[in-house]
Write a protein that holds these residues in place. Sequence first.
Motif, PDB file in Angstrom:
ATOM      1  N   THR A   8      -7.301  23.871  21.969  1.00  0.00           N
ATOM      2  CA  THR A   8      -8.074  24.741  22.858  1.00  0.00           C
ATOM      3  C   THR A   8      -8.091  24.244  24.299  1.00  0.00           C
ATOM      4  O   THR A   8      -7.985  25.025  25.224  1.00  0.00           O
ATOM      5  N   THR A   9      -8.213  22.940  24.517  1.00  0.00           N
ATOM      6  CA  THR A   9      -8.284  22.436  25.890  1.00  0.00           C
ATOM      7  C   THR A   9      -7.300  21.316  26.164  1.00  0.00           C
ATOM      8  O   THR A   9      -7.072  20.993  27.316  1.00  0.00           O
ATOM      9  N   ASN A  10      -6.758  20.693  25.149  1.00  0.00           N
ATOM     10  CA  ASN A  10      -5.877  19.552  25.337  1.00  0.00           C
ATOM     11  C   ASN A  10      -4.702  19.639  24.381  1.00  0.00           C
ATOM     12  O   ASN A  10      -4.635  20.524  23.546  1.00  0.00           O
ATOM     13  N   SER A  11      -3.816  18.693  24.488  1.00  0.00           N
ATOM     14  CA  SER A  11      -2.640  18.678  23.640  1.00  0.00           C
ATOM     15  C   SER A  11      -2.652  17.487  22.705  1.00  0.00           C
ATOM     16  O   SER A  11      -3.230  16.459  22.999  1.00  0.00           O
ATOM     17  N   ILE A  12      -1.986  17.672  21.583  1.00  0.00           N
ATOM     18  CA  ILE A  12      -1.647  16.596  20.669  1.00  0.00           C
ATOM     19  C   ILE A  12      -0.155  16.415  20.811  1.00  0.00           C
ATOM     20  O   ILE A  12       0.602  17.374  20.762  1.00  0.00           O
ATOM     21  N   VAL A  29      -0.481  11.290  19.384  1.00  0.00           N
ATOM     22  CA  VAL A  29      -1.182  10.843  20.594  1.00  0.00           C
ATOM     23  C   VAL A  29      -2.014  11.986  21.168  1.00  0.00           C
ATOM     24  O   VAL A  29      -1.552  13.127  21.226  1.00  0.00           O
ATOM     25  N   CYS A  30      -3.220  11.667  21.605  1.00  0.00           N
ATOM     26  CA  CYS A  30      -4.036  12.586  22.393  1.00  0.00           C
ATOM     27  C   CYS A  30      -4.734  11.753  23.468  1.00  0.00           C
ATOM     28  O   CYS A  30      -4.436  10.579  23.641  1.00  0.00           O
ATOM     29  N   HIS A  31      -5.653  12.339  24.181  1.00  0.00           N
ATOM     30  CA  HIS A  31      -6.296  11.628  25.285  1.00  0.00           C
ATOM     31  C   HIS A  31      -7.093  10.416  24.818  1.00  0.00           C
ATOM     32  O   HIS A  31      -6.888   9.312  25.304  1.00  0.00           O
ATOM     33  N   LEU A  32      -8.003  10.602  23.851  1.00  0.00           N
ATOM     34  CA  LEU A  32      -8.889   9.507  23.433  1.00  0.00           C
ATOM     35  C   LEU A  32      -8.642   9.005  22.004  1.00  0.00           C
ATOM     36  O   LEU A  32      -9.291   8.074  21.565  1.00  0.00           O
ATOM     37  N   GLY A  33      -7.742   9.643  21.270  1.00  0.00           N
ATOM     38  CA  GLY A  33      -7.391   9.175  19.937  1.00  0.00           C
ATOM     39  C   GLY A  33      -8.149   9.819  18.798  1.00  0.00           C
ATOM     40  O   GLY A  33      -7.844   9.566  17.638  1.00  0.00           O
ATOM     41  N   GLN A  34      -9.118  10.668  19.096  1.00  0.00           N
ATOM     42  CA  GLN A  34      -9.910  11.277  18.022  1.00  0.00           C
ATOM     43  C   GLN A  34      -9.178  12.441  17.362  1.00  0.00           C
ATOM     44  O   GLN A  34      -9.078  12.505  16.137  1.00  0.00           O
ATOM     45  N   ARG A  35      -8.671  13.376  18.160  1.00  0.00           N
ATOM     46  CA  ARG A  35      -7.948  14.512  17.595  1.00  0.00           C
ATOM     47  C   ARG A  35      -6.648  14.051  16.953  1.00  0.00           C
ATOM     48  O   ARG A  35      -6.265  14.542  15.896  1.00  0.00           O
ATOM     49  N   SER A  36      -5.980  13.085  17.570  1.00  0.00           N
ATOM     50  CA  SER A  36      -4.730  12.595  16.984  1.00  0.00           C
ATOM     51  C   SER A  36      -4.990  11.884  15.662  1.00  0.00           C
ATOM     52  O   SER A  36      -4.157  11.929  14.753  1.00  0.00           O
ATOM     53  N   GLY A  56      -7.265   4.966  20.248  1.00  0.00           N
ATOM     54  CA  GLY A  56      -7.799   5.007  21.600  1.00  0.00           C
ATOM     55  C   GLY A  56      -7.061   5.967  22.521  1.00  0.00           C
ATOM     56  O   GLY A  56      -7.460   6.173  23.657  1.00  0.00           O
ATOM     57  N   GLY A  57      -5.961   6.532  22.035  1.00  0.00           N
ATOM     58  CA  GLY A  57      -5.220   7.531  22.784  1.00  0.00           C
ATOM     59  C   GLY A  57      -4.553   6.993  24.045  1.00  0.00           C
ATOM     60  O   GLY A  57      -4.426   5.787  24.253  1.00  0.00           O
ATOM     61  N   LEU A  58      -4.140   7.936  24.882  1.00  0.00           N
ATOM     62  CA  LEU A  58      -3.487   7.557  26.134  1.00  0.00           C
ATOM     63  C   LEU A  58      -4.420   6.794  27.062  1.00  0.00           C
ATOM     64  O   LEU A  58      -3.973   5.966  27.853  1.00  0.00           O
TER      65      LEU A  58
END
Length: 75
Positions: A8-12, A29-36, A56-58
């Motif tokens: 919805t707002t970010n990418s995996i 990989v995602c921004h903070l590691g939660q969705r990934s 922890g993501g990117l």
Amino acid sequence: VVMDLPTTTNSIIIIINNNNNGATQEVVVCHLGQRSHMVTQQLRAIGFDRARNLAGGLAAWTARIDNSLPSYHHY
């Protein structure tokens, strides 16, 4: 191979690494590691046993490994 899965707002991002012996490993990989993390669990559930999450993501990678990568913040 890199796949970008928009949410919805970010990418995996899924990076598929093929090594010399023919084995593959998926790094999610995602921004903070939660969705990934959730996507990694789903991949493992359908047979991608070597799928790994970038903990922890990117944001963590940029802070700990390579601070030359541009970062962004949510406000």
